[in-house]
Scaffold this active site. Structure first.
Site, PDB file in Angstrom:
ATOM      1  N   CYS A 168       0.843  -1.198   0.000  1.00 29.57           N
ATOM      2  CA  CYS A 168       0.000   0.000   0.000  1.00 29.57           C
ATOM      3  C   CYS A 168       0.881   1.253   0.000  1.00 29.57           C
ATOM      4  O   CYS A 168       0.637   2.202  -0.757  1.00 29.57           O
ATOM      5  CB  CYS A 168      -0.920  -0.023   1.223  1.00 29.57           C
ATOM      6  SG  CYS A 168      -2.090   1.341   1.301  1.00 29.57           S
ATOM      7  N   CYS A 169       1.940   1.241   0.838  1.00 27.60           N
ATOM      8  CA  CYS A 169       2.855   2.394   0.867  1.00 27.60           C
ATOM      9  C   CYS A 169       3.548   2.572  -0.477  1.00 27.60           C
ATOM     10  O   CYS A 169       3.815   3.703  -0.901  1.00 27.60           O
ATOM     11  CB  CYS A 169       3.902   2.212   1.968  1.00 27.60           C
ATOM     12  SG  CYS A 169       3.293   2.435   3.660  1.00 27.60           S
ATOM     13  N   CYS A 194      -0.975   8.480   7.341  1.00 32.33           N
ATOM     14  CA  CYS A 194      -2.310   8.226   6.809  1.00 32.33           C
ATOM     15  C   CYS A 194      -3.262   7.875   7.967  1.00 32.33           C
ATOM     16  O   CYS A 194      -2.847   7.267   8.958  1.00 32.33           O
ATOM     17  CB  CYS A 194      -2.262   7.065   5.834  1.00 32.33           C
ATOM     18  SG  CYS A 194      -1.235   7.368   4.389  1.00 32.33           S
ATOM     19  N   CYS A 204      -3.442   4.386   9.525  1.00 32.04           N
ATOM     20  CA  CYS A 204      -2.195   3.907  10.116  1.00 32.04           C
ATOM     21  C   CYS A 204      -1.670   4.839  11.204  1.00 32.04           C
ATOM     22  O   CYS A 204      -0.478   4.817  11.527  1.00 32.04           O
ATOM     23  CB  CYS A 204      -1.145   3.723   9.021  1.00 32.04           C
ATOM     24  SG  CYS A 204      -1.662   2.528   7.776  1.00 32.04           S
ATOM     25  N   CYS A 227       7.881   3.425   6.119  1.00 29.01           N
ATOM     26  CA  CYS A 227       7.024   3.225   4.955  1.00 29.01           C
ATOM     27  C   CYS A 227       7.837   2.993   3.697  1.00 29.01           C
ATOM     28  O   CYS A 227       7.298   2.697   2.646  1.00 29.01           O
ATOM     29  CB  CYS A 227       6.107   4.421   4.758  1.00 29.01           C
ATOM     30  SG  CYS A 227       6.998   5.956   4.508  1.00 29.01           S
TER      31      CYS A 227
HETATM   32  S1  SF4 Z   1       0.666   4.585   5.735  1.00 28.54           S
HETATM   33 FE1  SF4 Z   1      -1.038   3.072   5.659  1.00 28.54          FE
HETATM   34  S2  SF4 Z   1      -2.664   3.935   4.341  1.00 28.54           S
HETATM   35 FE2  SF4 Z   1      -0.751   5.143   4.057  1.00 28.54          FE
HETATM   36  S3  SF4 Z   1       0.195   4.285   2.264  1.00 28.54           S
HETATM   37 FE3  SF4 Z   1       1.129   3.223   4.015  1.00 28.54          FE
HETATM   38  S4  SF4 Z   1      -0.168   1.410   4.440  1.00 28.54           S
HETATM   39 FE4  SF4 Z   1      -1.301   2.752   3.009  1.00 28.54          FE
END
Ligand code: SF4
Length: 261
Positions: free
Chosen positions: A139-140, A221, A224, A249
């Site tokens: 996701c990151c 985010c 998180c 991240c």
């Molecule tokens: S911090 Fe969480 S929501 Fe943001 S990009 Fe990374 S995994 Fe995705």
């Protein structure tokens, strides 16, 4: 103030609530003025060394707001860019126009590729980040790393708000390093304390994320990030379901292979 610096009028003084981050944390240290002078010198030298090719990658957190204020206050030719991941708190996104209004500087906003986000969510679900470290990093990758690569394209240097005090994984953050792509990466607040960050914010009326007043020292985010309790580590509210060693991240991991691990 130097001839090339700019002053920003303080807003009419609103009372500082006792629970605000300023009231809780703002403390000057004995060597603060020396640290501040060294920080300004570092930023000025970096702007001179990388004309038109340097960007502040701001997370819009407290440290980055200090750096943005220094860049604007000293009229440094440094671009300001941020990653709008699509999952930020409304309070965080609202800082972008606040910066532009306060400093008269445009903020470059980099968003993830829509189709990549749609495919990731379709395949792994909207809460993939909680399922495994690999999916969280996936996701990151989609929401942060790919947009960051566009922010840094054509640039030879970038500036972050990393501090040694933030976590054990950041304890040896240098002032200047070289990233995996060979760019100069500057961490001008590496030796600042959390108290010094808030002392600067208070002394210069720097705009900041109101979520900092709700016991969120480190804000990322929304899915998180959570508030921390008294006694918890600074970054305990980030990816709290993971081991400490995994809590990056990828933006600040110099070995790209480690990001995908
Ligand atoms: S911090 Fe969480 S929501 Fe943001 S990009 Fe990374 S995994 Fe995705």
């Amino acid at each position: 103030m130097t001839a090339s610096s700019v002053s920003f009028a303080a807003l009419p003084g609103a009372p500082v609530p006792e629970s605000s981050a300023i009231a809780l944390y703002a403390r000057a240290s004995a060597d603060f003025d020396a640290k501040l002078a060294a920080t300004i010198d570092l930023l000025r030298a970096a702007a001179d060394d990388h004309p038109q090719r340097i960007v502040q990658a701001t997370s819009l957190g407290a440290e980055d707001m200090v750096i943005t204020d220094l860049i604007a206050r000293h009229a440094l030719p440094v671009a300001i860019g941020t990653l709008e991941t699509g999952t930020l708190h409304a309070e965080t996104v609202a800082l972008i126009p606040r910066i532009e209004a306060r400093y008269g500087r445009a903020v470059e906003v980099y968003r993830p590729q829509h189709e990549a986000v749609v495919q990731f969510v379709r395949r792994h679900g909207p809460e993939a980040m909680y399922q495994s470290i690999a999916l969280r990093k996936g996701c990151c990758q989609v929401r942060k790393l790919e947009p960051l690569s566009r922010m840094l394209a054509g640039r030879s240097a970038w500036i972050t708000g990393l501090r040694r005090e933030q976590s054990t994984t950041r304890a040896i953050v240098p002032f200047v390093e070289t990233d995996a792509a060979g760019r100069t990466k500057l961490n001008p607040l590496a030796d600042w304390t959390w108290n010094e960050v808030w002392h600067y914010i208070a002394a210069n009326d720097v705009p900041y994320n109101p979520l900092h007043d709700q016991f969120m020292p480190s804000i990322g985010c929304a899915p998180c990030t959570r508030a921390i309790a008294v006694g918890e580590d600074f970054r305990a509210g980030r990816w709290w379901w993971e081991d400490e060693a995994a809590k990056e991240c990828g933006l600040h991991v110099n070995d790209p292979a480690a990001i995908a691990a």
